[in-house]
Design a protein around this motif. Structure first.
Motif: not given
Length: 275
Positions: A52, A72-73, A118, A122
């Motif tokens: 995250s 990210c993610a 998520e 976030g």
């Protein structure tokens, strides 16, 4: 092949866990030194991670760099550097999907599994048990029905009662549609919006920065790096698997470097970016 032969800028995408960081979270000083050296040569060095945002930014700080972007993610969130933002980065692109069908389908196949969703900001909403530190600091335990309510950047499923082979078999049998998924080292399933992965995140960044398609180098160690490796290789770039990577990850890489313990990232950067 080395990037030193070209005066043009390269885009370097680095997985974090098991690549930049050891599995215990420690950071090899050799990796820090090489990352900074390649950055100082004028290349763009950035993370491409399943983490995250809140768990990625501290690693950027530890490396002592300030890349223009961070994936990210697993590609669902791309952060862009902005000096005016409270944490120094803003969400530049966010991909979400409706998690209801995925969650209800998986729950019917994996009794006893733990679930987390998520959202675009976030926050992890979760049910069941997750190890300490497995999710971001922003987390809230809720009833299963509340997980179905908000658009998700990803769904995480943890089912430690299944061996990895059994888990893969169950996942394949589920026939998930309109999502992308990958299975981690343990019985951990990351589910992203359809067609979203580290490779799509890196391509978005590459286009934004105007870097040539064949001036890309990525390094990783997990199944969630496979799409990114294929993307890099198809464009004529370099995709390096860490020495401890599973065979299916090595199979799509253009080369293999040392393990995380051996400082594989440092040796790869030293080899490809001489100067």
């Amino acid at each position: 092949m080395t990037a030193a032969a070209s005066n043009e800028r390269w885009l370097v995408g680095l997985d974090i866990d098991g690549t930049v960081l050891h599995e215990d979270g420690t950071l090899d000083p050799r990796v820090v030194a090489e990352v900074k050296r390649v950055r100082d040569l004028g290349h763009e060095v950035m993370p491409a991670t399943g983490r995250s945002v809140s768990m990625t930014l501290p690693v950027i700080d530890r490396l002592g760099i300030s890349p223009a972007f961070a994936v990210c993610a697993n590609g669902a969130i791309v952060m862009r550097r902005d000096a005016e933002a409270p944490v120094g980065y803003l969400r530049d692109r966010v991909e979400t999907f409706d998690p209801r069908e995925v969650l209800t389908t998986i729950r019917s196949h994996l009794s006893g599994a733990s679930f987390a969703v998520e959202d675009a900001e976030g926050l992890f909403r979760f049910t069941g048990d997750f190890p300490e530190g497995a999710l971001a600091a922003g987390r809230r335990q809720v009833d299963f029905e509340e997980l179905l309510a908000a658009p998700a950047t990803r769904v995480v499923v943890l089912s430690p009662g299944h061996a990895i082979e059994d888990f893969l078999e169950v996942v394949e049998r589920m026939g998930l549609h309109k999502v992308s998924y990958n299975v981690g080292w343990t019985a951990w399933l990351d589910i992203a919006p359809d067609g979203v992965n580290k490779g799509t995140g890196m391509e978005y960044v590459r286009e934004r920065l105007g870097i040539r398609r064949d001036h890309v180098l990525v390094i990783g160690d997990g199944r969630n790096d496979i799409d990114m490796f294929e993307w890099a290789a198809e464009g004529g770039g370099v995709a390096l698997a860490m020495g401890q990577s599973p065979e299916e990850v090595r199979a799509v890489a253009t080369g293999v470097t040392g393990t995380d313990v051996d400082g594989g990232v440092a040796s790869a950067l030293a080899r490809y970016f001489q100067g």
